[in-house]
Structures are given as C-alpha cells and as structure tokens.
Design an enzyme around this catalytic site. Structure first.
Site, PDB file in Angstrom:
ATOM      1  CG  ASP A  78      59.360  36.255  41.222  1.00  0.00           C
ATOM      2  OD1 ASP A  78      58.500  35.945  40.383  1.00  0.00           O
ATOM      3  OD2 ASP A  78      59.148  36.270  42.455  1.00  0.00           O
ATOM      4  CG  HIS A  79      56.680  39.490  40.681  1.00  0.00           C
ATOM      5  ND1 HIS A  79      55.397  39.557  40.207  1.00  0.00           N
ATOM      6  CD2 HIS A  79      56.706  38.446  41.553  1.00  0.00           C
ATOM      7  CE1 HIS A  79      54.666  38.605  40.769  1.00  0.00           C
ATOM      8  NE2 HIS A  79      55.440  37.909  41.584  1.00  0.00           N
ATOM      9  CG  HIS A 175      52.763  37.647  45.887  1.00  0.00           C
ATOM     10  ND1 HIS A 175      52.339  38.518  44.930  1.00  0.00           N
ATOM     11  CD2 HIS A 175      53.455  36.689  45.238  1.00  0.00           C
ATOM     12  CE1 HIS A 175      52.762  38.126  43.742  1.00  0.00           C
ATOM     13  NE2 HIS A 175      53.446  37.007  43.894  1.00  0.00           N
ATOM     14  N   GLY A 176      52.552  36.425  50.122  1.00  0.00           N
ATOM     15  CA  GLY A 176      52.681  36.728  51.547  1.00  0.00           C
ATOM     16  C   GLY A 176      52.048  35.705  52.470  1.00  0.00           C
ATOM     17  CB  SER A 209      53.973  30.202  50.449  1.00  0.00           C
ATOM     18  OG  SER A 209      55.305  30.418  50.040  1.00  0.00           O
ATOM     19  CG  ASN A 248      56.330  31.751  41.059  1.00  0.00           C
ATOM     20  OD1 ASN A 248      56.609  30.830  40.299  1.00  0.00           O
ATOM     21  ND2 ASN A 248      56.472  33.016  40.721  1.00  0.00           N
ATOM     22  CG  ASP A 250      60.009  34.718  48.392  1.00  0.00           C
ATOM     23  OD1 ASP A 250      60.688  34.405  49.377  1.00  0.00           O
ATOM     24  OD2 ASP A 250      60.180  35.791  47.790  1.00  0.00           O
TER      25      ASP A 250
END
Ligand code: G3H
Ligand code: 13P
Ligand code: ZN
Length: 303
Positions: A78-79, A175-176, A209, A248, A250
């Site tokens: 990933d990334h 993200h996050g 997410s 994706n 996480d």
C-alpha cells in the site's frame, strides 16, 4: 492470487474486493477469520511502516503460510513511495504493489509509475497507480487546499502512458478518522466521467473507512481522546454498483481493535496476558470486517 484477476471479476459482477490493511497481528488474524467466514476474496495490504513493524522475514513467512492455506487472498503493497520499497515488497512475495506518485507532477508521476510497471510486470506482479491528491490530515483535521480531485481526461492519458493495471482516484474521501473537507460528500459525478474515459480499468477508493460513532464512543468512554472524527457510511452504500472494485480500509480496524481492548482492560483490570485482551481485539476486528464485506463490498460468497 492475482490481484488484477480478482478486481476484474469484481468489476464485472458488481461487487468490491475488500482491501484491508493490517497494522499488527491481531488485525491480521481478525481479517483472515472474516475472510474464511464470509467466503469473500480479500486483498491484505501492508504499508511501508507496517512492513518495518513486522520485519521482512516475518512478513515473508506470513505470506507463504497464507498461500499454503489456499485462501482467496492476495497481498498488496500500500502506498509504495519509490522503486526500492517496490523491489523489497516483490522480494518478500507480494502479489501486487501500489506506486503512489500522486503528489508529484503529472509528468513525474508517469515516469515513476512507468518504471514500476516495467519492473513489476516482468515479475508477474500487477500495479496500482494513483492520480489526484487526497487531503492531508494533521492534528487540527484536514488540510483542504492539498486535496485535488482526479481529472478524467488525465486518467486516460495516465493509463496510456504508464500501463498501470488499476487506478486509485481522489473523489472526496481521505485517510484517517476525519474523512471529509466540509460536508461529507463523495463525487460520484467525477467517478462517472472517469469510468467513461477508462471503462476497462478497475478503480480504487482510498480512505474508505466508515468511522462509526460506536467505536469512537467506545474509545472515548474508556480513557481515549479521539476528536474530529467524521465518517458517513451511507455515502458508500451504492459504491458496489460502480467501477470501484477495490476499497481501502485501515482506520476502522485500528479503531475496532483499540476500542475493544481499552474497554476489556477497564472491565477486567486484573488481566495482563496479551493473548487474553488480544483475542478480544481479534474478535472485534473480525466483526468489523464481516460487516463491511457484507454491507459495503457485497463480496461474501464470491469466490
Ligand atoms: O493509507 C495509509 C494507511 O492507512 C497506512 O498507514 O503508514 O500508518 O501504516 P501507516
Ligand atoms: P482509511 O484511513 O479510511 O482506513 O483508508 C485506508 C487507506 O486508504 C489505505 O490505503
Ligand atoms: Zn490509502
């Protein structure tokens, strides 16, 4: 398994392959249990920092072990930031890699991605590229001015010039724990235009997410401080009908694991064996993954 084959099948049959990151052993185990229970294909993702945390030989052992079990799983970097990390991942046994040149200029991104595609394809490894910039998070939330949605016309050019197998786009997620700049919104209108330009290419959605309030409350009620958490699971409920074939996640598993472990240790303060509270975290991650497989990805029983 071949990641591209998994994604093409998902795109054709209107479901999404869950691409779940694992940051520690408990998350890895919870994800594998969810994969077995739901009979869903799954991409297990590892970031460079997770690679460093596990260590290359441990990770190589995990990959070899899972492959022996014949699970419908592929391992994905990933990334990946540069050629060195791509080479390292391929050496360890990853099935596919992501090269993330999204913060470079278009020309530089093409150059780097093309090099990676050449190297990876020669080794039977498929490649994810990224075009468009996701907003960057710091302690104060998201830095909106870094966000740049993917240009559909550039997506076509990028594909032609790099030969990349699947493409991550920027259409509003981030993200996050704080997903959105301003009002939570995913730009499905832009996605539609991208799909028209590159109709045969599986699309990847990062920052997917759900950030459910229950996890945030569970953490904050047990001594944690998570502020500025914003998600919206309804925004993703029809994603499986689009060309988004890889989603994706996480942060959700980090939250699920931490929330239950915090809660359990408060309930049972005499416990100190890591396996006792670790098992609670594994079960919470499994439940979190099963929900997303069934309700967002619709990938259960799609072997
Ligand atoms: O997309 C980024 C992932 O959540 C990886 O995060 O570098 O902390 O493992 P990490
Ligand atoms: P989340 O932070 O939404 O889980 O996104 C993870 C991701 O995009 C990994 O590449
Ligand atoms: Zn990502």
């Amino acid at each position: 398994m071949n990641t591209l084959t998994m994604l093409k099948k998902a795109m054709k049959n209107n479901y999404i392959v869950p691409a779940f990151n694992f940051a520690n052993f408990e998350i890895f185990k919870g994800l594998i249990l969810a994969c077995e229970e739901t009979k869903s294909p799954m991409i297990l993702q590892v970031s460079e920092s997770a690679m460093n945390y596990f260590g290359d030989f441990v990770l190589a052992g995990i990959i070899a072990g899972v492959k022996k079990q014949k699970l419908p799983v592929s391992f994905h970097l990933d990334h990946g930031a540069n050629m060195d990390i791509v080479k390292r991942a391929i050496k360890i046994g990853f099935d596919s890699v992501m090269i993330d040149g999204s913060t470079l200029t278009f020309k530089e991104n093409v150059k780097l991605t093309k090099q990676v595609v050449k190297y990876a394809h020669a080794r039977n490894v498929t490649v994810e590229g990224e075009l468009g910039v996701l907003a960057v998070a710091n302690d104060d939330g998201l830095i909106a001015d870094k966000e740049r949605f993917t240009s559909p016309a550039e997506a076509k050019l990028f594909l032609e010039q790099t030969g990349v197998d699947f493409l991550a786009v920027s259409i509003g997620t981030n993200h996050g724990v704080n997903k959105y700049v301003g009002e939570p919104k995913i730009r499905y209108d832009i996605l539609k235009k991208i799909e028209k330009e590159i109709p045969n290419t599986p699309i990847v959605l990062h920052g997917a997410s759900l950030i459910e309030e229950t996890y945030i409350k569970q953490i904050n009620n047990n001594g944690g401080i998570i502020q500025k958490a914003v998600g919206n699971k309804n925004l993703l409920k029809n994603a499986y009908k689009t060309h988004i074939s890889k989603i994706n996640m996480d942060t959700d598993f980090r939250l699920a694991n931490t929330a239950r472990v915090r809660e359990y240790l408060n309930e049972a303060p005499d416990k100190y064996c890591p396996r006792t509270y670790g098992k609670q975290g594994i079960d919470a991650v499994k439940q979190c993954a099963v929900y997303r497989i069934k309700n967002i990805c619709k990938s259960n029983n799609k072997l």
